[in-house]
Design an enzyme around this catalytic site. Structure first.
Site, PDB file in Angstrom:
ATOM      1  N   ILE A 141       0.789  -1.092  -0.055  1.00 14.60           N
ATOM      2  CA  ILE A 141      -0.014   0.029   0.008  1.00 14.60           C
ATOM      3  C   ILE A 141       1.003   1.392   0.119  1.00 14.60           C
ATOM      4  O   ILE A 141       0.790   2.161  -0.747  1.00 14.60           O
ATOM      5  CB  ILE A 141      -1.016  -0.107   1.207  1.00 14.60           C
ATOM      6  CG1 ILE A 141      -2.179  -1.174   1.056  1.00 14.60           C
ATOM      7  CG2 ILE A 141      -1.553   1.355   1.589  1.00 14.60           C
ATOM      8  CD1 ILE A 141      -2.830  -1.287   2.222  1.00 14.60           C
ATOM      9  N   ARG A 175       2.316   1.959  -3.394  1.00 13.41           N
ATOM     10  CA  ARG A 175       1.553   2.266  -4.215  1.00 13.41           C
ATOM     11  C   ARG A 175       1.339   3.758  -4.077  1.00 13.41           C
ATOM     12  O   ARG A 175       1.143   4.471  -5.019  1.00 13.41           O
ATOM     13  CB  ARG A 175       0.250   1.275  -4.616  1.00 13.41           C
ATOM     14  CG  ARG A 175      -0.709   1.780  -5.392  1.00 13.41           C
ATOM     15  CD  ARG A 175      -0.247   1.889  -6.772  1.00 13.41           C
ATOM     16  NE  ARG A 175      -1.408   2.163  -7.589  1.00 13.41           N
ATOM     17  CZ  ARG A 175      -1.567   2.017  -9.004  1.00 13.41           C
ATOM     18  NH1 ARG A 175      -0.492   1.411  -9.417  1.00 13.41           N
ATOM     19  NH2 ARG A 175      -2.523   2.331  -9.621  1.00 13.41           N
ATOM     20  N   GLU A 176       1.074   4.193  -2.843  1.00 15.22           N
ATOM     21  CA  GLU A 176       0.525   5.411  -2.490  1.00 15.22           C
ATOM     22  C   GLU A 176       1.387   6.579  -2.700  1.00 15.22           C
ATOM     23  O   GLU A 176       0.891   7.360  -3.180  1.00 15.22           O
ATOM     24  CB  GLU A 176      -0.100   5.212  -1.068  1.00 15.22           C
ATOM     25  CG  GLU A 176      -1.363   4.628  -0.433  1.00 15.22           C
ATOM     26  CD  GLU A 176      -2.605   5.127  -1.098  1.00 15.22           C
ATOM     27  OE1 GLU A 176      -2.524   6.346  -1.764  1.00 15.22           O
ATOM     28  OE2 GLU A 176      -3.525   4.438  -0.909  1.00 15.22           O
ATOM     29  N   SER A 177       2.785   6.145  -2.194  1.00 14.58           N
ATOM     30  CA  SER A 177       3.602   7.299  -2.273  1.00 14.58           C
ATOM     31  C   SER A 177       4.922   7.026  -2.802  1.00 14.58           C
ATOM     32  O   SER A 177       5.951   8.070  -2.739  1.00 14.58           O
ATOM     33  CB  SER A 177       3.850   7.752  -0.830  1.00 14.58           C
ATOM     34  OG  SER A 177       4.388   6.789   0.193  1.00 14.58           O
ATOM     35  N   TYR A 207      -5.619  -0.057  -8.598  1.00 12.75           N
ATOM     36  CA  TYR A 207      -4.783   0.016  -7.344  1.00 12.75           C
ATOM     37  C   TYR A 207      -4.899  -1.390  -6.787  1.00 12.75           C
ATOM     38  O   TYR A 207      -3.775  -1.926  -6.261  1.00 12.75           O
ATOM     39  CB  TYR A 207      -5.783   1.022  -6.686  1.00 12.75           C
ATOM     40  CG  TYR A 207      -5.184   1.134  -5.022  1.00 12.75           C
ATOM     41  CD1 TYR A 207      -4.161   2.329  -4.829  1.00 12.75           C
ATOM     42  CD2 TYR A 207      -5.655   0.455  -4.087  1.00 12.75           C
ATOM     43  CE1 TYR A 207      -3.678   2.219  -3.597  1.00 12.75           C
ATOM     44  CE2 TYR A 207      -5.031   0.516  -2.854  1.00 12.75           C
ATOM     45  CZ  TYR A 207      -4.227   1.616  -2.419  1.00 12.75           C
ATOM     46  OH  TYR A 207      -3.972   1.761  -1.272  1.00 12.75           O
TER      47      TYR A 207
END
Length: 650
Positions: free
Chosen positions: A497, A500-502, A607
C-alpha cells in the site's frame, strides 16, 4: 523532436561535468557561503555573494546560472554556449538553453536564438519562438512546426502570434485549417476561441457558422443541418465529429438515434466517422445502454480500439458470456491481446467452456508476467510466480568512483544546504540521460544512502522494471513489521500500500490533501488518533513515517475486520472508501477475479491489482528473491464468495 544531451558524447559526460564542477583537493569551499550565495543569486542581490568563498564549490554553476540568466537577452550566444558546454551533463545547462531561447525570442533576437537552440525546444512558448526564428532560414520547417502548434483546441501563448500571422498571410494556414481548429475548440468547450476563429472565416463558411450556432443551442438539430459544409464539403467531417463529441456525452441514447438517421448520408472522412463511432460505442458501454449493444457488436470489428474492446469484454464477463469473452479478446489489437490480463480471461473462458487444454496454454502465457493476472494464472496451473528479477553487482572500486561523480557530489551538496527540490532535479536529470551502466550505478548509490523515494524514482525514470530490489526497497521495514504485528495486519500488504500510495516519499501530498507514506487524509488521521488515544498529529505531524505507518496500519486493520479478514476487499476500501466497496459487493460477481474486474473505477481496479502484486514482490524479496511458498491470496480469499456475505455487518 527535442534533443537530449547524451552521457556518451565524445568528450564524455563524466569528464565534462568533472571539468565544470571539480572539487579542489585542498580546503573545501563553505556550504554556508554557498547557501547564502544561491539565495542572493535568486534575488539578484549580487553584493551579498562572497565569490572567493564559493570559488571551486561543486555548486558554483548554480550561482553562475542565475548571474548569466539575469543578463539575458543582452548576453551574447557565445557566452550561453560556453556555459552550456562547461556544465554539460548538469540540469543547469538545459535550463540555460531554455531561458536563452525564451528571452531571445521575446526580444526578437532570432539569430541568437538559433545559435543556442539544439533542435525543437520543450514548451509551447519556446517552440513558437523557435519556429518564428526559422521563418527566414527554413520556411518549410517553420510551416510544419507552426501548423502543428496551430492544430489545438485551446488558445496558444502570445509568442505564437507572429508565427501564425505569417503562416496565414502566406497561405500555409488556410481557411480549412481555421475551421478545423474552430471545431477542436468547440469540442473542448473553448467558446471564446470558437467565436474568434469564426470571425476569421470568409463567406464560404457562413453555412458552417450558422450550423455551429444552431447546434450550440441544441445538439438534437444535428439531423436538420446541411450535410455539406464549406468548399467541397471539406468542413463536414470536423463539424459532425465536433457536434457528436458533445452530443454523445450529453445524451448517448439520443445521439445514437440521430447517428442512425444521418450516418449513411454524410460526406465525411473515415477518420471522423471512426472517431464518432468509437465514442458512441464507448459511452454506450460505460453507461450500460443495453439496447445499443447490437449496434456496438456490429460496429466493434471496424472500430477495433483496445479501450472499447476492454469494456465489451468486461460486459461479457459480468454476464458470464464466455463465448463473447473469447470473441472479443481475439479481436483485440495483437499487442494488447498478449497482455497477461486478456490471456488470463481467455484461459478462464476456455476453462468454463470445458477446453482445459487451451485454458492451460493461455494460463501459461499469462503466468510469464509479473502482475496480478500473471500471479493469478500461475496459481491456476500450480506454477511458481515469474518475478523476472534482475540484480546488478558493483565492485567496491567502481563504487568508490561513483561516490566522486560530479552529479553525485552536486546532489549531496544540494541536500546539505537544504535544496531538496534541486537535489531531486539534479539526480533525476542524471538518471534520465545516463547509460545503462551509469544509471545502475546511480541506483546502487541511492540504495546505499537509504534514499528510498529517490531510488524508486530512479528506477521509474530509467525504466529499470526488473530491478526489484531497487524498485521495492526495504524502506521503513522495521516499522511495517512492528505495526503489522501490533495490528494483526499482513506487513507485506502494508508495504504494498505504501509503495503504491507514495512511492516511499514520506512527504508526499496528493491534490486531495492526503499525506505521507500511506497517504492519510488529515481528518482520517485525527479520527484514528482519537481511536488510539494519542494526540492529533495535525497536518505536519502525520508526515512522520512511523506515525503514518501506525495510523495507516490501524485503518487497514479496521477495513480487513469489516470484510472478514479479506485483504483484497480491504485494499479496495483503502483506495475507494468502504461505502463504495460495500455497494460493489452487494452487486458483485462471486469469484475474486470477477470481483476485481467488475470494480467500476479504473483507478481502484488498477490499485487493487498493484497492491496485491506488490505484496508478492515484497514477500519474495524477503524470501531471498524466491516466490517459493509465497501466495498472492490466501485459499479463503481465492474461494470465498465476493458478495454481501463478505461484509462483517450485514
Amino acid at each position: 523532436m527535442r534533443h537530449t544531451l547524451s552521457f556518451r558524447r565524445a568528450s564524455g559526460w563524466l569528464a565534462a561535468a568533472a571539468f565544470s564542477f571539480s572539487v579542489t583537493a585542498h580546503a573545501q569551499p563553505s556550504d554556508s557561503a554557498m547557501r547564502t550565495a544561491l539565495e542572493a543569486a535568486r534575488n539578484h542581490e549580487w553584493h551579498r555573494i562572497d565569490q572567493a568563498a564559493i570559488d571551486g564549490h561543486v555548486l558554483e554553476g548554480y550561482v553562475e546560472y542565475h548571474r548569466l540568466r539575469s543578463r539575458l537577452p543582452q548576453a551574447e550566444p557565445g557566452q550561453i554556449l560556453e556555459f552550456i558546454e562547461r556544465h554539460r551533463g548538469a540540469p543547469v545547462a538545459d535550463w540555460m538553453r531554455g531561458q536563452a531561447i525564451a528571452r531571445y525570442g521575446a526580444a526578437g533576437r532570432y539569430g541568437s536564438l538559433l545559435a543556442v537552440a539544439d533542435g525543437e525546444p520543450s514548451g509551447t512558448e519556446r517552440q513558437c519562438h523557435y519556429y518564428t526564428a526559422l521563418l527566414g532560414s527554413d520556411p518549410q520547417a517553420a510551416a510544419e512546426g507552426g501548423r502543428a502548434l496551430w492544430r489545438v483546441g485551446r488558445s496558444q501563448p502570445d509568442a505564437c502570434d507572429t508565427l501564425f500571422d505569417h503562416l496565414r498571410a502566406n497561405g500555409e494556414i488556410s481557411e480549412f485549417d481555421i475551421w478545423q481548429r474552430m471545431m477542436l475548440a468547440w469540442e473542448q468547450g473553448e467558446t471564446g476561441l470558437v467565436s474568434y476563429l469564426g470571425r476569421q472565416l470568409g463567406s464560404r463558411w457562413q453555412e458552417g457558422r450558422d450550423a455551429v450556432e444552431r447546434l450550440q443551442h441544441s445538439y438534437a438539430d444535428i439531423t436538420r443541418i446541411p450535410t455539406c459544409i464549406g468548399p467541397e464539403c471539406r468542413g463536414s467531417g470536423p463539424l459532425f465529429a465536433g457536434a457528436m463529441h458533445g452530443f454523445i456525452r450529453a445524451d448517448t441514447e439520443a445521439a445514437m438515434e440521430a447517428w442512425r438517421k444521418i450516418a449513411a448520408h454524410l460526406p465525411i472522412e473515415e477518420n471522423h466517422r471512426h472517431a464518432i463511432e468509437e465514442d458512441l460505442a464507448f459511452y454506450s458501454l460505460v453507461r450500460g445502454i443495453e439496447h445499443n449493444l447490437s449496434w456496438v457488436d456490429e460496429a466493434l470489428p471496424r472500430i477495433g480500439t483496445a479501450r472499447v474492446l476492454e469494456l465489451r469484454i468486461r460486459h461479457a464477463l459480468a454476464n458470464r458470456d464466455w463465448h463473447d469473452v473469447l470473441r472479443w479478446v481475439d479481436l483485440m489489437p495483437e499487442e494488447a491481446r498478449e497482455d497477461s490480463r486478456w490471456q488470463y480471461w481467455k484461459a478462464r473462458a476456455h476453462e468454463q467452456l470445458g477446453d482445459q487444454e487451451r485454458a492451460e496454454v493461455a494460463y501459461a502465457r499469462a503466468a510469464r508476467e509479473r502482475n496480478f493476472f500473471g500471479f493469478a494464472a500461475a496459481d491456476r496451473i500450480g506454477r511458481p510466480y515469474s518475478l523476472n528479477l534482475e540484480r546488478s553487482t558493483l565492485n567496491d572500486s567502481f563504487r568508490d568512483q561513483v561516490d566522486q561523480w560530479p552529479t553525485v557530489q552536486r546532489t549531496e551538496a544540494l541536500l546539505r544546504i537544504g535544496e531538496e527540490g534541486l537535489a531531486n532535479s539534479e539526480w533525476l536529470h542524471a538518471a534520465a540521460t545516463a547509460s545503462p551502466r551509469e544509471v545502475r550505478a546511480l541506483a546502487d548509490y541511492a540504495a546505499r544512502r537509504g534514499w528510498h523515494a529517490r531510488l524508486v524514482q530512479t528506477t521509474i525514470t530509467a525504466q529499470l522494471w526488473d530491478a526489484l530490489d531497487w524498485r521495492f526497497p526495504e524502506a521503513y521495514r522495521e516499522h511495517f513489521l512492528h505495526w503489522g504485528q501490533q495490528t494483526g495486519v499482513d506487513p507485506y500488504l502494508l508495504m504494498g500500500i505504501a509503495r503504491r500510495e507514495s512511492a516511499y516519499n514520506p512527504e508526499a501530498l496528493s491534490p486531495a490533501g492526503a499525506r505521507g507514506l500511506m497517504q492519510l487524509m488529515p481528518g482520517t488521521a485525527s479520527l484514528l488518533s482519537r481511536q488510539l488515544g494519542i494526540s492529533d498529529p495535525g497536518p505536519y505531524g502525520v508526515l512522520d513515517p512511523e506515525l503514518n505507518i501506525r495510523l495507516g496500519s490501524t485503518y487497514i486493520r479496521d477495513m480487513t475486520n469489516r470484510y472478514r479478514g479479506n485483504r483484497l476487499a480491504a485494499a479496495a476500501a483503502y483506495n475507494a472508501g468502504p461505502g463504495r466497496v460495500d455497494r460493489w459487493l452487494r452487486d458483485a460477481p462471486e469469484e475474486f477475479d470477477l470481483f476485481v474486474e467488475s470494480i467500476p473505477f479504473r483507478e481502484t481496479r488498477d490499485y487493487v491489482q498493484a497492491v496485491l502484486s506488490y505484496r508478492v514482490i515484497f514477500e519474495s524479496l524477503a524470501n531471498g528473491g524466491s516466490s517459493e511458498g509465497v501466495a498472492m491470496l490466501s485459499q479463503a480469499e481465492k474461494t470465498v464468495r465476493y458478495d454481501a456475505s463478505l461484509l462483517a455487518r450485514n
